[in-house]
Enzyme design. Structure first.
Site, PDB file in Angstrom:
ATOM      1  CD  GLU A 155      -6.641  -6.097   1.102  1.00  0.00           C
ATOM      2  OE1 GLU A 155      -5.410  -5.980   1.321  1.00  0.00           O
ATOM      3  OE2 GLU A 155      -7.256  -5.366   0.309  1.00  0.00           O
ATOM      4  CE1 TYR A 209      -4.376  -1.232  -0.105  1.00  0.00           C
ATOM      5  CE2 TYR A 209      -3.254  -3.071   0.936  1.00  0.00           C
ATOM      6  CZ  TYR A 209      -4.353  -2.554   0.266  1.00  0.00           C
ATOM      7  OH  TYR A 209      -5.419  -3.375  -0.036  1.00  0.00           O
TER       8      TYR A 209
END
Length: 326
Positions: free
Chosen positions: A137, A95
């Site tokens: 997630e 990310y």
């Protein structure tokens, strides 16, 4: 989701993203892949060539900006993204890389219009979304009992030609139990090519859960308006009974109701028949008296996959009504 100070800058970005979103995402992918070529293994590079992935991300960024205060609108989209990310093995450390190159692309494309407050607002918005996805997630990986990117070897039991351009591949784990799944979910199949690059593709599970094997159905993408499917053409040309494929845990939040007594319509077209066949076979297994309308559109009879599955379901479910459009 973001501070009141940043919100006006995000709101003001909506028309800008409508106009420049595709240029921003195209710049983003080019920059990120130049700096991190290893990430190409996580992305469908055929969709990169065709521009589908850039357009999809542009639409997603625009929708995020337009609905940033609307949790009801963003919730289903976030769920879909989380399942897709889990299927390809996105990790928390990916990310910051994405954020760096996305903000860099906004700055590059917008130039002087990308003021410091605007970039700070987008950094805050991205960080907030990233944390939401990372947490979701992590929970999904824990519930599935897998590590990000983990695949397991599965033996090919048989390969059946279902139509002119679709084959069905039945798989069984090489040791251990079959992972649980629901009708409508999918798995990723990983293929390592001779030049060293790896590609992942998602295929819906095309048979009901509750058996000792799982099945995927693969449409051969021959090219034309878009590049030929690298993985699908390889599977069609090479996979045979006895081979071993690397397959992910099942994921996906498209879950047709297969367990109730309510009437249901299963509507599909083309290769979209695969999750509907899984649902139909599950209904025939657990509730054969249920009223079902199964409607499918195909180019013609030669391109109409899984006709034998439908015929077998008709023999077991007296209230199944089938409609085919060619």
């Amino acid at each position: 989701m973001i501070s009141t100070a940043s919100r006006p800058y995000i709101d003001a970005s909506v028309p800008v993203l409508r106009e420049h979103g595709l240029t921003i995402t195209t710049t983003f992918y080019a920059s990120m892949f130049a700096a991190h070529p290893e990430l190409k293994n996580l992305f469908n590079m055929g969709n990169q060539v065709s521009g589908v992935q850039q357009q999809s991300l542009a639409s997603a960024v625009f929708a995020y900006a337009a609905n940033i205060g609307n949790a009801a609108a963003l919730g289903p989209v976030v769920s879909r993204i989380v399942h897709k990310h889990a299927s390809v093995g996105i990790r928390a450390d990916h990310y910051p890389i994405v954020g760096h190159h996305l903000l860099g692309a906004i700055k590059t494309v917008l130039g002087d219009a990308a003021t410091e407050p605007l970039l700070k607002a987008w950094e805050e918005a991205y960080t907030s979304l990233a944390r939401l996805l990372i947490d979701a997630e992590a929970k999904m990986y824990a519930e599935a009992g897998v590590q990000p990117g983990e695949t397991r070897p599965m033996r090919v039991l048989d390969v059946v030609r279902e139509s002119e351009n679709v084959i069905a591949i039945r798989l069984q784990p090489e040791g251990g139990a079959l992972p649980p799944f629901k009708a409508g979910q999918y798995v990723s199949v990983a293929v390592d090519f001779p030049d060293g690059h790896r590609q992942l593709r998602q295929y819906s599970l095309s048979d009901a859960p509750g058996k000792d094997s799982m099945r995927i159905s693969v449409k051969r993408e021959d090219g034309g308006a878009h590049p030929a499917g690298e993985v699908s053409t390889w599977l069609h040309a090479n996979v045979k009974a006895g081979d071993v494929l690397q397959v992910s845990h099942p994921f996906g939040d498209f879950l047709p109701d297969t367990e109730s007594n309510e009437p249901v319509v299963l509507l599909s077209a083309g290769i979209g028949i695969t999750p509907m066949i899984a649902a139909l076979n599950r209904i025939a297994m657990v509730n054969p008296e249920r009223r079902v309308i199964f409607a499918h559109a195909a180019r013609d009879s030669a391109h109409h996959a899984h006709q034998l599955d439908v015929a077998a379901a008709q023999a077991r479910t007296p209230h199944l009504h089938v409609v085919a459009f060619h």
